[in-house]
Write an enzyme that holds these catalytic residues in place. Structure first.
Site, PDB file in Angstrom:
ATOM      1  N   GLY A 100       7.354   6.760   2.909  1.00  0.00           N
ATOM      2  CA  GLY A 100       8.723   6.383   3.255  1.00  0.00           C
ATOM      3  C   GLY A 100       9.729   7.467   2.869  1.00  0.00           C
ATOM      4  O   GLY A 100      10.697   7.715   3.589  1.00  0.00           O
ATOM      5  N   THR A 101       9.509   8.098   1.729  1.00  0.00           N
ATOM      6  CA  THR A 101      10.447   9.123   1.265  1.00  0.00           C
ATOM      7  C   THR A 101      10.531  10.269   2.265  1.00  0.00           C
ATOM      8  O   THR A 101      11.617  10.691   2.672  1.00  0.00           O
ATOM      9  CB  THR A 101      10.011   9.653  -0.118  1.00  0.00           C
ATOM     10  OG1 THR A 101       9.993   8.552  -1.032  1.00  0.00           O
ATOM     11  CG2 THR A 101      10.941  10.736  -0.624  1.00  0.00           C
ATOM     12  N   ASN A 131      15.064  -3.262  -1.535  1.00  0.00           N
ATOM     13  CA  ASN A 131      13.894  -3.371  -2.404  1.00  0.00           C
ATOM     14  C   ASN A 131      14.193  -4.031  -3.742  1.00  0.00           C
ATOM     15  O   ASN A 131      13.288  -4.506  -4.412  1.00  0.00           O
ATOM     16  CB  ASN A 131      13.299  -1.977  -2.648  1.00  0.00           C
ATOM     17  CG  ASN A 131      14.344  -0.957  -3.053  1.00  0.00           C
ATOM     18  OD1 ASN A 131      15.352  -0.791  -2.373  1.00  0.00           O
ATOM     19  ND2 ASN A 131      14.118  -0.283  -4.150  1.00  0.00           N
ATOM     20  N   SER A 137       6.328   2.680   5.253  1.00  0.00           N
ATOM     21  CA  SER A 137       5.375   3.233   4.301  1.00  0.00           C
ATOM     22  C   SER A 137       4.123   2.361   4.284  1.00  0.00           C
ATOM     23  O   SER A 137       4.230   1.143   4.114  1.00  0.00           O
ATOM     24  CB  SER A 137       6.047   3.246   2.923  1.00  0.00           C
ATOM     25  OG  SER A 137       5.165   3.742   1.965  1.00  0.00           O
ATOM     26  N   HIS A 192       1.671   2.078   2.124  1.00  0.00           N
ATOM     27  CA  HIS A 192       1.188   1.465   0.877  1.00  0.00           C
ATOM     28  C   HIS A 192       1.931   0.181   0.536  1.00  0.00           C
ATOM     29  O   HIS A 192       1.502  -0.574  -0.329  1.00  0.00           O
ATOM     30  CB  HIS A 192       1.192   2.473  -0.283  1.00  0.00           C
ATOM     31  CG  HIS A 192       2.541   2.840  -0.826  1.00  0.00           C
ATOM     32  ND1 HIS A 192       3.139   2.148  -1.832  1.00  0.00           N
ATOM     33  CD2 HIS A 192       3.379   3.848  -0.512  1.00  0.00           C
ATOM     34  CE1 HIS A 192       4.300   2.708  -2.131  1.00  0.00           C
ATOM     35  NE2 HIS A 192       4.475   3.742  -1.328  1.00  0.00           N
ATOM     36  N   THR A 239      -2.596  19.734   8.358  1.00  0.00           N
ATOM     37  CA  THR A 239      -3.821  19.011   8.709  1.00  0.00           C
ATOM     38  C   THR A 239      -3.692  17.537   8.327  1.00  0.00           C
ATOM     39  O   THR A 239      -3.279  17.208   7.217  1.00  0.00           O
ATOM     40  CB  THR A 239      -5.022  19.650   7.976  1.00  0.00           C
ATOM     41  OG1 THR A 239      -5.049  21.029   8.321  1.00  0.00           O
ATOM     42  CG2 THR A 239      -6.329  18.991   8.378  1.00  0.00           C
ATOM     43  N   CYS A 273      11.809   4.381  -8.956  1.00  0.00           N
ATOM     44  CA  CYS A 273      12.243   5.764  -9.147  1.00  0.00           C
ATOM     45  C   CYS A 273      13.376   5.862 -10.162  1.00  0.00           C
ATOM     46  O   CYS A 273      13.645   6.917 -10.687  1.00  0.00           O
ATOM     47  CB  CYS A 273      12.704   6.370  -7.826  1.00  0.00           C
ATOM     48  SG  CYS A 273      11.528   6.106  -6.517  1.00  0.00           S
TER      49      CYS A 273
HETATM   50  N1  PLP Z   1      12.569   2.987   0.783  1.00  0.00           N
HETATM   51  C1  PLP Z   1      12.446   1.820   0.147  1.00  0.00           C
HETATM   52  C2  PLP Z   1      13.367   0.695   0.492  1.00  0.00           C
HETATM   53  C3  PLP Z   1      11.443   1.647  -0.830  1.00  0.00           C
HETATM   54  O1  PLP Z   1      11.333   0.477  -1.464  1.00  0.00           O
HETATM   55  C4  PLP Z   1      10.593   2.735  -1.119  1.00  0.00           C
HETATM   56  C5  PLP Z   1       9.554   2.638  -2.154  1.00  0.00           C
HETATM   57  O2  PLP Z   1       9.555   1.774  -2.974  1.00  0.00           O
HETATM   58  C6  PLP Z   1      10.763   3.935  -0.405  1.00  0.00           C
HETATM   59  C7  PLP Z   1      11.763   4.016   0.534  1.00  0.00           C
HETATM   60  C8  PLP Z   1       9.895   5.117  -0.670  1.00  0.00           C
HETATM   61  O3  PLP Z   1       8.655   4.979  -0.015  1.00  0.00           O
HETATM   62  P1  PLP Z   1       7.391   5.868  -0.464  1.00  0.00           P
HETATM   63  O4  PLP Z   1       7.004   5.395  -1.818  1.00  0.00           O
HETATM   64  O5  PLP Z   1       6.354   5.578   0.567  1.00  0.00           O
HETATM   65  O6  PLP Z   1       7.820   7.283  -0.441  1.00  0.00           O
END
Ligand code: PLP
Length: 360
Positions: A50-51, A129, A178, A180, A216, A307
């Site tokens: 996601g990042t 989140n 994302s 995971h 890759t 984070c």
């Molecule tokens: N965006 C939101 C709303 C999230 O909750 C998260 C991860 O918790 C991310 C982005 C980041 O995703 P990733 O951990 O796959 O980089």
């Protein structure tokens, strides 16, 4: 994924048989995801998470856009949006951060006022989140208007698998996800790009992912992500119903046990809230200490987004709510997972009740 790793996959860019097999697996994964999300196969870009998807969407759009393109986002975004936006601001873009209301929802009046005549990239999350609020993206689209000068990106990471993802109905140009978060392996994300808004890559190299995300491919993880997304989307209604009834049970039992506990963000019976995410405060010391005490009691919860959990500041999302600072500093996030049972909820309430009762 284990079977594919055992098989020994080739490089999907190689023309020999093992390479072609790897390419076919990626094509199949793209098709599975496109079907599950109701988008075209060409709209699906694989990233590392996601990042990266958020960074590519935001900085990649701005890099390909005229210098006057402004950015509008919300104060409650994940750092994976806030930080690329801050980077764009440091590089000279005009940025407006729209506030949220008492229930954590986007302030639509402020959104409307923030979008001026200049070309604008709007990036607002589908679901939060930390507090489980969601955004009516179709309303965001109608508020900001249509056209190439109105690029709309959403961070959909928390929405996938929890509530319906309706990319065409939302009217977004770009959406990040994302793998995971829905039980896939860590290390695969998606950027869905509808209507081909101009995008520049963030890393440069080969032609993979249309040159927008060269390197890759992690074939086994991509194939596993597609399967996880297929299952999560198929089972979303059942997941939402089950986790929402567990969340209601948790909240009702906890309130009976700790009468002064408060719910931060949307009301428990808000039909649009994320079904599995609760954020509570009981003003007994800071959230970090509380998280550590609950962990000792066997209950794994979090303070703010992962984070930000190394920091002692209240979460930026709770700080943006109209609640007092002590309550914001004591907020903890409880997530109900796919495997959570009713017995787990009773144990959690017991642990929360005991810990909150004992806390200073
Ligand atoms: N965006 C939101 C709303 C999230 O909750 C998260 C991860 O918790 C991310 C982005 C980041 O995703 P990733 O951990 O796959 O980089």
């Amino acid at each position: 994924m284990v079977e594919l790793l055992d098989e020994g996959l080739g490089n999907a860019s190689s023309v020999h048989g093992t390479g072609r097999r790897a390419r076919a697996l990626i094509d199949e994964a793209r098709e599975t995801i496109a079907d599950a999300l109701g988008v075209g196969e060409d709209d699906v870009l694989f990233t590392s998470g996601g990042t990266e998807s958020n960074n590519l969407a935001i900085l990649g759009t701005l890099d390909a856009a005229p210098a006057e393109m402004a950015v509008v986002t919300s104060v409650a975004e994940h750092p994976a949006v806030l930080e690329p936006v801050a980077r764009a601001e440091a590089l000279g873009r005009r940025v407006t951060r729209v506030p949220i209301g008492a229930d954590g929802g986007l302030d639509f009046e402020a959104l409307g006022a923030a979008v001026g005549p200049d070309p604008t990239l709007v990036s607002v999350m589908a679901a939060n989140n930390e507090i489980g609020s969601t955004t009516n993206l179709a309303r965001v689209r109608s508020t900001i208007g249509e056209g190439p000068d109105r690029v709309l990106h959403t961070d959909g990471v928390q929405m996938l698998g929890k509530l319906n993802v309706d990319i065409p109905g939302w009217g977004v140009d770009l959406a990040s996800f994302s793998g995971h978060k829905v039980g896939g392996p860590v290390g695969v994300g998606l950027l869905i790009r509808c209507g081909l808004p101009s995008l520049s890559p963030r890393v440069f190299g080969g032609a993979q992912e249309r040159g927008l995300r060269p390197g890759t491919e992690n074939v086994a993880a991509i194939a596993a992500t597609a399967e996880a997304i297929r299952i999560a989307v198929r089972e979303v209604a059942e997941y939402a119903e089950r986790t929402s009834s567990l969340a209601r049970l948790l909240w009702a039992s906890l309130r009976a046990r700790v009468p002064d506990v408060r719910l931060n963000g949307p009301r428990i019976d808000d039909p649009d809230r994320l079904p599995n995410t609760l954020n509570i405060s009981a003003v007994r010391g800071d959230s970090r200490t509380l998280v550590a005490r609950l962990d000792l009691g066997g209950l794994e919860v979090s303070s703010g987004s992962a984070c930000a959990s190394g920091s002692l500041e209240p979460s930026h999302v709770l700080a943006a709510l109209p609640i007092d600072s002590e309550r914001a500093r004591s907020g903890v996030r409880i997530s109900i997972g796919r495997s959570t049972t009713e017995a787990d909820i009773h144990t959690a309430v017991e642990t929360l009740g005991r810990t909150l009762g004992e806390a200073p």
